[in-house]
Design an enzyme around this catalytic site. Structure first.
Site, short mmCIF file in Angstrom:
data_model
loop_
_atom_site.label_atom_id
_atom_site.label_comp_id
_atom_site.label_asym_id
_atom_site.label_seq_id
_atom_site.Cartn_x
_atom_site.Cartn_y
_atom_site.Cartn_z
N SER A 1 1.67 -7.39 -0.88
CA SER A 1 2.33 -8.45 -0.20
C SER A 1 2.09 -9.86 -0.40
O SER A 1 2.62 -10.76 -0.08
CB SER A 1 2.71 -7.78 1.02
OG SER A 1 1.64 -7.79 2.14
N THR B 1 1.78 -4.42 4.25
CA THR B 1 1.59 -4.76 5.59
C THR B 1 1.16 -6.41 5.82
O THR B 1 1.32 -6.83 6.85
CB THR B 1 0.98 -3.91 6.62
OG1 THR B 1 -0.58 -3.99 5.98
CG2 THR B 1 1.37 -2.52 6.58
N ASP B 2 0.33 -6.75 4.81
CA ASP B 2 -0.27 -7.97 4.92
C ASP B 2 0.54 -9.22 5.25
O ASP B 2 0.45 -10.16 6.07
CB ASP B 2 -1.19 -8.54 3.76
CG ASP B 2 -2.16 -7.54 3.45
OD1 ASP B 2 -2.73 -6.82 4.41
OD2 ASP B 2 -2.94 -7.73 2.40
N THR C 1 0.91 -1.17 0.01
CA THR C 1 0.10 0.23 0.08
C THR C 1 0.79 1.47 0.10
O THR C 1 0.30 2.17 -0.71
CB THR C 1 -1.05 0.00 1.16
OG1 THR C 1 -1.81 -1.07 1.08
CG2 THR C 1 -1.87 1.14 1.20
N1 ASP Z 1 -2.75 -5.47 1.00
C1 ASP Z 1 -1.71 -4.26 1.12
C2 ASP Z 1 -0.19 -5.52 0.98
O1 ASP Z 1 0.08 -6.13 1.89
C3 ASP Z 1 -1.74 -3.93 2.44
C4 ASP Z 1 -0.82 -2.96 3.00
O2 ASP Z 1 0.41 -2.88 2.36
O3 ASP Z 1 -0.93 -2.44 3.98
O4 ASP Z 1 0.36 -4.97 0.08
#
Ligand code: ASP
Length: 325
Positions: free
Chosen positions: A56, A89-90, A12
């Protein structure tokens, strides 16, 4: 001035709103990411390396392992003082833990990300990159294992987990809390996470699975994994290591087929222990040589089993890597 390498992987933090698809999609280059944080210039000399630009959820354990090799290649350069990795973050905690186990450098390695895309109101990415670079450039972060830096908190990769689906205060270390904090003028690290491990391995073994135990569960998943000759199974048990009787049978069947089984708790803090002796308790399965993995989460135990299986298939040797407390 210290030199920090920022390796970008996507997430993100590197996404923008797309009108056509009505959602966030990967759009921002590594260079753009760093240019959005002019304050970096006062902290360190920054060089950007783009590893990937994907959500991710697209990152596999193999690419996490490859990323680790690249981190070590840069860290070996004399002029490099620390590494920052930007990541979705995932699966951030899985990558951070893979790096924690496999990267050999003692130089600071910090992983960061963002919960808001760069085109949203109050994106958290720029502040998180700044905090991660400050941490990577600090003497305090030397030999602390891989660190996860978001929301001005510094967490040990071994202990941290994502705790909220959308909040910017999502990363936490439920058992022990952050190890430090990034202030406007200073990075303060208050404790060292013990039991850090470095595992030297040339490869990891895929085909290691995670089963979350639920009430009334049967052996079905174990039959599937035995049939497909899975290389390892991590079981997220109830409480401190308990499973329903049918799951105990499934675990024993997997062990009879020589599949290593690692037991962790599905509870967000604490560890598995041999407190009970009824059928389905951790101690009732000890005879089948299962491995109790202490405090780490299921997703981290899976990463560790993949790394350890890259070195040995011997169940007692595997156990030594999990016996860290
Ligand atoms: N869906 C995103 C990812 O993990 C979430 C994020 O980056 O916060 O790529």
């Amino acid at each position: 001035m210290k030199k920090i390498i920022v390796i970008t992987t996507g997430g993100t933090i590197a996404m923008k709103y797309d009108m056509e698809t009505n959602g966030l999609i990967p759009a921002v280059s590594g260079e753009d990411l760093v240019e959005a944080v002019p304050a970096l210039k006062a902290i360190a000399k920054v060089e950007v390396v783009e590893f990937s630009n994907v959500p991710s959820g697209y990152i596999t354990p193999k690419s996490m392992f490859e990323l680790g090799k690249i981190v070590d290649q840069y860290a070996q350069k004399k002029e490099v003082d620390g590494i920052v990795i930007t990541h979705g973050t995932d699966t951030l905690e899985e990558t951070a833990y893979m790096l924690d186990l496999t990267v050999q450098t003692q130089k600071p390695v910090c992983v960061t990300g963002a919960m808001r895309g760069s085109s949203q109101t109050s994106p958290d990415g720029p502040g998180n990159i700044l905090a991660a670079v400050k941490t990577a450039a600090s003497d305090e972060a030397y030999d602390q294992g891989v660190l996860v830096v978001l929301n001005d908190e510094i967490h040990a990769a071994l202990e941290v987990t994502k705790t909220h689906a959308t909040s910017t205060k999502t990363f936490d270390s439920p058992s022990w809390g952050p190890i430090g904090r990034v202030y406007f003028d200073k990075v303060v690290i208050k404790r060292h996470s013990l039991h850090l491990q470095k595992i030297q391995s040339d490869k990891i073994v895929d085909d290691v699975h995670l089963i979350k135990v639920v009430a009334g569960m049967d052996e079905f998943f174990f039959h599937c994994l035995i049939e497909k000759k899975a290389k390892g199974i991590v079981v997220e048990s109830f409480g401190c290591g308990n499973v329903p009787p049918a799951v105990k049978n499934g675990i024993e069947m997997a062990r009879e087929n020589n599949i290593p089984v690692v037991l962790v708790t599905r509870v967000h803090a604490g560890r598995v222990v041999t407190a009970y002796s009824y059928l389905g308790s951790a101690s009732s399965m000890e005879e089948s040589n299962i491995i109790l993995a202490g405090e780490i989460t299921g997703q981290k135990a899976r990463i560790k089993l993949m790394v350890v299986l890259g070195i040995t298939n011997d169940i007692e040797k595997i156990r030594t890597y999990f016996d860290t407390h």
